[in-house]
Design a protein around this motif. Structure first.
Motif, PDB file in Angstrom:
ATOM      1  N   LYS A 133      11.953  15.186 -17.567  1.00  0.00           N
ATOM      2  CA  LYS A 133      11.551  16.297 -16.692  1.00  0.00           C
ATOM      3  C   LYS A 133      11.105  17.540 -17.457  1.00  0.00           C
ATOM      4  N   ILE A 134      11.203  17.470 -18.792  1.00  0.00           N
ATOM      5  CA  ILE A 134      10.779  18.619 -19.600  1.00  0.00           C
ATOM      6  C   ILE A 134       9.260  18.773 -19.519  1.00  0.00           C
ATOM      7  N   LYS A 135       8.818  19.968 -19.187  1.00  0.00           N
ATOM      8  CA  LYS A 135       7.391  20.239 -19.042  1.00  0.00           C
ATOM      9  C   LYS A 135       6.794  20.776 -20.349  1.00  0.00           C
ATOM     10  N   VAL A 136       5.553  20.401 -20.581  1.00  0.00           N
ATOM     11  CA  VAL A 136       4.793  20.909 -21.720  1.00  0.00           C
ATOM     12  C   VAL A 136       3.499  21.498 -21.167  1.00  0.00           C
ATOM     13  N   PHE A 141       5.638  14.337 -18.262  1.00  0.00           N
ATOM     14  CA  PHE A 141       5.372  13.136 -19.063  1.00  0.00           C
ATOM     15  C   PHE A 141       4.984  11.947 -18.213  1.00  0.00           C
ATOM     16  N   ASN A 142       4.029  11.170 -18.721  1.00  0.00           N
ATOM     17  CA  ASN A 142       3.642   9.915 -18.081  1.00  0.00           C
ATOM     18  C   ASN A 142       3.255   8.942 -19.187  1.00  0.00           C
ATOM     19  N   LYS A 151      -2.349  17.105 -15.126  1.00  0.00           N
ATOM     20  CA  LYS A 151      -0.977  17.309 -14.673  1.00  0.00           C
ATOM     21  C   LYS A 151       0.068  16.637 -15.573  1.00  0.00           C
ATOM     22  N   GLU A 152      -0.375  15.713 -16.422  1.00  0.00           N
ATOM     23  CA  GLU A 152       0.570  14.907 -17.198  1.00  0.00           C
ATOM     24  C   GLU A 152       0.197  14.874 -18.677  1.00  0.00           C
ATOM     25  N   TYR A 153       1.220  14.607 -19.533  1.00  0.00           N
ATOM     26  CA  TYR A 153       0.966  14.487 -20.971  1.00  0.00           C
ATOM     27  C   TYR A 153       1.388  13.108 -21.479  1.00  0.00           C
ATOM     28  N   SER A 154       0.879  12.731 -22.649  1.00  0.00           N
ATOM     29  CA  SER A 154       1.000  11.377 -23.184  1.00  0.00           C
ATOM     30  C   SER A 154       2.257  11.149 -24.023  1.00  0.00           C
ATOM     31  N   LYS A 155       2.396   9.919 -24.509  1.00  0.00           N
ATOM     32  CA  LYS A 155       3.517   9.544 -25.385  1.00  0.00           C
ATOM     33  C   LYS A 155       3.500  10.349 -26.672  1.00  0.00           C
ATOM     34  N   TYR A 156       2.305  10.598 -27.197  1.00  0.00           N
ATOM     35  CA  TYR A 156       2.196  11.343 -28.449  1.00  0.00           C
ATOM     36  C   TYR A 156       2.724  12.765 -28.275  1.00  0.00           C
ATOM     37  N   VAL A 157       2.335  13.407 -27.189  1.00  0.00           N
ATOM     38  CA  VAL A 157       2.813  14.769 -26.899  1.00  0.00           C
ATOM     39  C   VAL A 157       4.316  14.742 -26.653  1.00  0.00           C
ATOM     40  N   PHE A 158       4.785  13.726 -25.975  1.00  0.00           N
ATOM     41  CA  PHE A 158       6.216  13.574 -25.703  1.00  0.00           C
ATOM     42  C   PHE A 158       7.002  13.482 -27.005  1.00  0.00           C
ATOM     43  N   ALA A 159       6.480  12.698 -27.957  1.00  0.00           N
ATOM     44  CA  ALA A 159       7.162  12.523 -29.243  1.00  0.00           C
ATOM     45  C   ALA A 159       7.169  13.806 -30.064  1.00  0.00           C
ATOM     46  N   LYS A 160       6.035  14.512 -30.073  1.00  0.00           N
ATOM     47  CA  LYS A 160       5.898  15.694 -30.925  1.00  0.00           C
ATOM     48  C   LYS A 160       6.463  16.965 -30.305  1.00  0.00           C
ATOM     49  N   LYS A 166      12.432  19.563 -29.683  1.00  0.00           N
ATOM     50  CA  LYS A 166      13.657  19.936 -28.970  1.00  0.00           C
ATOM     51  C   LYS A 166      14.807  18.971 -29.255  1.00  0.00           C
ATOM     52  N   GLN A 167      14.796  18.352 -30.436  1.00  0.00           N
ATOM     53  CA  GLN A 167      15.772  17.310 -30.739  1.00  0.00           C
ATOM     54  C   GLN A 167      17.219  17.789 -30.684  1.00  0.00           C
ATOM     55  N   ASN A 168      17.460  19.044 -30.953  1.00  0.00           N
ATOM     56  CA  ASN A 168      18.834  19.565 -30.912  1.00  0.00           C
ATOM     57  C   ASN A 168      19.361  19.708 -29.491  1.00  0.00           C
TER      58      ASN A 168
END
Length: 199
Positions: A133-136, A141-142, A151-160, A166-168
């Motif tokens: 549910k985190i928005k960029v 994410f999709n 309206k949606e971002y990719s796996k690459y954006v999700f990973a980066k 926000k790994q912490n």
């Protein structure tokens, strides 16, 4: 990222150094353009199929010690894994269907395991709903290829921009079964070497 956040539970896979940096006891293979050319493999199921064939063919030419550490192929448990599951079943002469909860010793020190035990799920599905549910930039994410880029971002954006950035803040507990399997494979391969046998 997941191992860093779970370092206290998987000290045999990762340690923090005196300079507060991390030392990994496992290595991850990055498929670059150079490695694609050298090994003659591509991404996706077809690339893994070629890799399995190439590994089995070439490993036989090495007669020295070697094989000290396992080589692990981590697969999504989605429709794309169907061909690889068939290859595993035929290679190991299995009567039952492939169980994604298990790890399979394909040949020598080559093992195959699944990232997710749930059917039609990929490795990113190990994250909790809160993470998805985190928005960029106002987008969600999709993982699908036919997403709405407005309206949606990719796996690459999700990973980066989500996982790495926000790994912490992210809960990585869903990855524990993956690391548990990796540890079990390392122990099995060590046992094989100590007793001098192969499957």
């Amino acid at each position: 990222c997941a191992l860093r956040q779970l370092e206290n539970e998987y000290g045999n896979l990762i340690q923090r150094n005196d300079d507060n940096d991390y030392s990994f006891n496992i290595r991850f293979f990055n498929l670059s353009n150079n490695s694609k050319d050298i090994f003659g493999i591509s991404t996706g199921t077809s690339g893994l199929f070629n890799l399995l064939n190439m590994y089995e063919k070439n490993i036989k030419t090495f007669k020295g010690q070697g094989k000290e550490y396992p080589v692990i192929i981590l697969l999504d448990n989605d429709s794309g894994a169907g061909r690889i599951k068939s290859i595993i079943k035929n290679k190991l002469n299995l009567n039952k269907s492939i169980n994604p909860k298990k790890c399979y010793n394909f040949i020598d020190n080559l093992y195959i395991m699944f990232a997710n035990e749930i059917k039609d799920n990929a490795i990113e599905d190990l994250f909790d709903k809160k993470t998805f549910k985190i928005k960029v930039d106002g987008k969600l994410f999709n993982s699908a290829k036919n997403m709405d880029i407005k309206k949606e971002y990719s796996k690459y954006v999700f990973a980066k921009k989500v996982i790495e950035a926000k790994q912490n803040e992210i809960n990585f507990n869903g990855f524990k079964p993956v690391f548990d399997k990796i540890i079990s494979i390392i122990l099995e391969n060590k046992l094989k070497r100590n007793h001098g046998y192969d499957k």
